[in-house]
Write a protein that holds these residues in place. Structure first.
Motif, PDB file in Angstrom:
ATOM      1  N   ASN A   1     -72.137   6.686   8.038  1.00 21.60           N
ATOM      2  CA  ASN A   1     -73.565   6.899   8.267  1.00 21.60           C
ATOM      3  C   ASN A   1     -73.811   8.009   9.280  1.00 21.60           C
ATOM      4  O   ASN A   1     -74.739   8.812   9.120  1.00 21.60           O
ATOM      5  N   GLY A   2     -72.993   8.074  10.317  1.00 21.45           N
ATOM      6  CA  GLY A   2     -73.122   9.141  11.301  1.00 21.45           C
ATOM      7  C   GLY A   2     -72.916  10.513  10.678  1.00 21.45           C
ATOM      8  O   GLY A   2     -73.645  11.461  10.980  1.00 21.45           O
ATOM      9  N   ARG A   3     -71.948  10.603   9.786  1.00 23.74           N
ATOM     10  CA  ARG A   3     -71.710  11.881   9.093  1.00 23.74           C
ATOM     11  C   ARG A   3     -72.873  12.232   8.161  1.00 23.74           C
ATOM     12  O   ARG A   3     -73.229  13.406   8.026  1.00 23.74           O
ATOM     13  N   LEU A   4     -73.437  11.214   7.497  1.00 21.68           N
ATOM     14  CA  LEU A   4     -74.594  11.471   6.628  1.00 21.68           C
ATOM     15  C   LEU A   4     -75.756  12.065   7.429  1.00 21.68           C
ATOM     16  O   LEU A   4     -76.476  12.930   6.943  1.00 21.68           O
ATOM     17  N   VAL A   5     -75.917  11.587   8.651  1.00 19.89           N
ATOM     18  CA  VAL A   5     -76.972  12.117   9.522  1.00 19.89           C
ATOM     19  C   VAL A   5     -76.569  13.491  10.068  1.00 19.89           C
ATOM     20  O   VAL A   5     -77.342  14.444  10.010  1.00 19.89           O
ATOM     21  N   ALA A   6     -75.374  13.610  10.584  1.00 27.95           N
ATOM     22  CA  ALA A   6     -74.942  14.863  11.220  1.00 27.95           C
ATOM     23  C   ALA A   6     -74.872  16.028  10.236  1.00 27.95           C
ATOM     24  O   ALA A   6     -75.165  17.166  10.605  1.00 27.95           O
ATOM     25  N   GLU A   7     -74.509  15.760   8.996  1.00 26.31           N
ATOM     26  CA  GLU A   7     -74.312  16.825   8.017  1.00 26.31           C
ATOM     27  C   GLU A   7     -75.536  17.106   7.147  1.00 26.31           C
ATOM     28  O   GLU A   7     -75.511  18.035   6.339  1.00 26.31           O
ATOM     29  N   ALA A   8     -76.593  16.328   7.309  1.00 26.80           N
ATOM     30  CA  ALA A   8     -77.797  16.518   6.480  1.00 26.80           C
ATOM     31  C   ALA A   8     -78.541  17.794   6.881  1.00 26.80           C
ATOM     32  O   ALA A   8     -78.615  18.135   8.061  1.00 26.80           O
ATOM     33  N   ASP A   9     -79.097  18.471   5.886  1.00 30.51           N
ATOM     34  CA  ASP A   9     -79.947  19.634   6.147  1.00 30.51           C
ATOM     35  C   ASP A   9     -81.328  19.194   6.633  1.00 30.51           C
ATOM     36  O   ASP A   9     -81.987  19.918   7.371  1.00 30.51           O
ATOM     37  N   ARG A  10     -81.749  18.022   6.195  1.00 31.63           N
ATOM     38  CA  ARG A  10     -83.024  17.436   6.625  1.00 31.63           C
ATOM     39  C   ARG A  10     -82.853  15.928   6.717  1.00 31.63           C
ATOM     40  O   ARG A  10     -82.036  15.326   6.017  1.00 31.63           O
ATOM     41  N   ILE A  11     -83.675  15.314   7.587  1.00 24.89           N
ATOM     42  CA  ILE A  11     -83.661  13.861   7.758  1.00 24.89           C
ATOM     43  C   ILE A  11     -85.088  13.343   7.619  1.00 24.89           C
ATOM     44  O   ILE A  11     -86.026  13.931   8.159  1.00 24.89           O
ATOM     45  N   VAL A  12     -85.228  12.236   6.893  1.00 32.01           N
ATOM     46  CA  VAL A  12     -86.508  11.539   6.783  1.00 32.01           C
ATOM     47  C   VAL A  12     -86.275  10.113   7.263  1.00 32.01           C
ATOM     48  O   VAL A  12     -85.311   9.461   6.850  1.00 32.01           O
ATOM     49  N   ILE A  13     -87.149   9.654   8.134  1.00 38.42           N
ATOM     50  CA  ILE A  13     -87.116   8.265   8.598  1.00 38.42           C
ATOM     51  C   ILE A  13     -88.450   7.627   8.242  1.00 38.42           C
ATOM     52  O   ILE A  13     -89.508   8.133   8.621  1.00 38.42           O
ATOM     53  N   ALA A  14     -88.394   6.525   7.495  1.00 38.58           N
ATOM     54  CA  ALA A  14     -89.589   5.737   7.195  1.00 38.58           C
ATOM     55  C   ALA A  14     -89.452   4.429   7.961  1.00 38.58           C
ATOM     56  O   ALA A  14     -88.526   3.648   7.716  1.00 38.58           O
ATOM     57  N   ALA A  15     -90.359   4.205   8.913  1.00 34.34           N
ATOM     58  CA  ALA A  15     -90.271   3.016   9.763  1.00 34.34           C
ATOM     59  C   ALA A  15     -91.665   2.628  10.237  1.00 34.34           C
ATOM     60  O   ALA A  15     -92.363   3.444  10.829  1.00 34.34           O
ATOM     61  N   PRO A  16     -92.069   1.400   9.984  1.00 32.49           N
ATOM     62  CA  PRO A  16     -93.378   0.962  10.483  1.00 32.49           C
ATOM     63  C   PRO A  16     -93.384   0.852  12.007  1.00 32.49           C
ATOM     64  O   PRO A  16     -92.327   0.754  12.634  1.00 32.49           O
ATOM     65  N   PHE A  17     -94.563   0.893  12.558  1.00 34.52           N
ATOM     66  CA  PHE A  17     -94.805   0.746  13.998  1.00 34.52           C
ATOM     67  C   PHE A  17     -94.692  -0.740  14.332  1.00 34.52           C
ATOM     68  O   PHE A  17     -95.503  -1.545  13.879  1.00 34.52           O
ATOM     69  N   TRP A  18     -93.679  -1.090  15.075  1.00 35.78           N
ATOM     70  CA  TRP A  18     -93.479  -2.477  15.476  1.00 35.78           C
ATOM     71  C   TRP A  18     -93.370  -2.543  16.988  1.00 35.78           C
ATOM     72  O   TRP A  18     -92.562  -1.835  17.598  1.00 35.78           O
ATOM     73  N   ASP A  19     -94.170  -3.411  17.584  1.00 41.42           N
ATOM     74  CA  ASP A  19     -94.093  -3.671  19.018  1.00 41.42           C
ATOM     75  C   ASP A  19     -94.090  -2.388  19.836  1.00 41.42           C
ATOM     76  O   ASP A  19     -93.247  -2.189  20.715  1.00 41.42           O
ATOM     77  N   MET A  20     -94.999  -1.485  19.483  1.00 41.64           N
ATOM     78  CA  MET A  20     -95.265  -0.235  20.187  1.00 41.64           C
ATOM     79  C   MET A  20     -94.203   0.838  19.940  1.00 41.64           C
ATOM     80  O   MET A  20     -94.207   1.875  20.575  1.00 41.64           O
ATOM     81  N   GLY A  21     -93.303   0.609  19.024  1.00 41.32           N
ATOM     82  CA  GLY A  21     -92.257   1.590  18.753  1.00 41.32           C
ATOM     83  C   GLY A  21     -91.738   1.497  17.334  1.00 41.32           C
ATOM     84  O   GLY A  21     -92.491   1.583  16.381  1.00 41.32           O
ATOM     85  N   ILE A  22     -90.427   1.306  17.232  1.00 39.85           N
ATOM     86  CA  ILE A  22     -89.768   1.256  15.933  1.00 39.85           C
ATOM     87  C   ILE A  22     -89.149  -0.126  15.725  1.00 39.85           C
ATOM     88  O   ILE A  22     -88.901  -0.855  16.688  1.00 39.85           O
ATOM     89  N   PRO A  23     -88.861  -0.506  14.478  1.00 35.83           N
ATOM     90  CA  PRO A  23     -88.198  -1.791  14.235  1.00 35.83           C
ATOM     91  C   PRO A  23     -86.820  -1.836  14.903  1.00 35.83           C
ATOM     92  O   PRO A  23     -86.113  -0.827  14.976  1.00 35.83           O
ATOM     93  N   SER A  24     -86.436  -3.013  15.359  1.00 35.62           N
ATOM     94  CA  SER A  24     -85.164  -3.150  16.078  1.00 35.62           C
ATOM     95  C   SER A  24     -83.970  -2.755  15.216  1.00 35.62           C
ATOM     96  O   SER A  24     -82.990  -2.225  15.739  1.00 35.62           O
ATOM     97  N   ILE A  25     -84.040  -2.953  13.901  1.00 32.04           N
ATOM     98  CA  ILE A  25     -82.904  -2.589  13.053  1.00 32.04           C
ATOM     99  C   ILE A  25     -82.694  -1.075  13.062  1.00 32.04           C
ATOM    100  O   ILE A  25     -81.557  -0.614  12.996  1.00 32.04           O
ATOM    101  N   LEU A  26     -83.759  -0.298  13.171  1.00 30.55           N
ATOM    102  CA  LEU A  26     -83.610   1.152  13.254  1.00 30.55           C
ATOM    103  C   LEU A  26     -82.974   1.542  14.581  1.00 30.55           C
ATOM    104  O   LEU A  26     -82.068   2.371  14.627  1.00 30.55           O
ATOM    105  N   LYS A  27     -83.410   0.935  15.664  1.00 34.84           N
ATOM    106  CA  LYS A  27     -82.810   1.219  16.980  1.00 34.84           C
ATOM    107  C   LYS A  27     -81.336   0.830  16.983  1.00 34.84           C
ATOM    108  O   LYS A  27     -80.481   1.577  17.480  1.00 34.84           O
TER     109      LYS A  27
END
Length: 193
Positions: free
Chosen positions: A68-94
């Motif tokens: 997963n780290g390589r998928l992020v590091a080597e990507a030309d672009r990144i998209v993150i879809a995450a709802p606003f939870w508890d003033m930030g991001i969902p804990s699974i994303l963190k």
């Protein structure tokens, strides 16, 4: 074809209003990118506790974290879809970010004490919905500010936010209209992304 990594942190899956916005944007991006989706809704990632921290220190990252780290590091672009939870991001994303945010993978520590990002992406698109009437950039909204800080650490470029607010406090018609407008806005961004 260029590579795009889509981190889907829409825990409610098909019921997610954030995913409702993300789907047509991903269809637009599919025209120019080879997309790899990392779906976190059913992830079994554990928080980094002391035993896991010690294990990582002796054995290194797990195969999944490295992949997963390589998928992020080597990507030309990144998209993150995450709802606003508890003033930030969902804990699974963190938790996901903590698992792949590692020296010599997504960033490097230089001998002079400075840090350099290892990621290739020049842009990150953050798609979110907020139940409350809180605007992007408000001190109460920590999702986009956290991703901007992460962008610095990982060496990413611009963080672009497509957000709908007030989805829990407005009537269905207002919410649906805002979602439709966000999709139109997001598709225009995707054409140049």
């Amino acid at each position: 074809m260029k590579k795009l990594t889509f981190i889907n942190a829409c825990v409610r899956e098909e019921e997610s209003r954030t995913l409702t916005i993300a789907k047509p944007l991903m269809e637009e991006l599919k025209k120019r990118y080879e997309i790899t989706e990392i779906k976190l809704s059913r992830s079994t990632l554990s928080p980094i506790t002391l035993p896991l921290y010690k294990e990582r220190g002796t054995k290194g990252l797990s195969d999944e974290d490295l992949k997963n780290g390589r998928l992020v590091a080597e990507a030309d672009r990144i998209v993150i879809a995450a709802p606003f939870w508890d003033m930030g991001i969902p804990s699974i994303l963190k938790t996901f970010i903590e698992h792949i945010s590692a020296p010599d993978l997504t960033f490097c520590n230089n001998t002079d004490g400075s840090t350099r990002g290892n990621c290739k992406a020049e842009k990150l698109l953050y798609i979110t919905t907020r139940g409350m009437e809180i605007e992007t950039g408000s001190p109460l909204e920590q999702g986009s500010s956290y991703l901007k800080a992460l962008s610095w650490l990982w060496g990413l470029g611009d963080v672009i936010t497509v957000a709908v607010q007030g989805t829990d406090v407005n009537d269905a018609e207002t919410t649906n209209n805002r979602i439709s407008e966000a999709i139109k806005y997001g598709i225009e961004i995707c054409k140049e992304f």
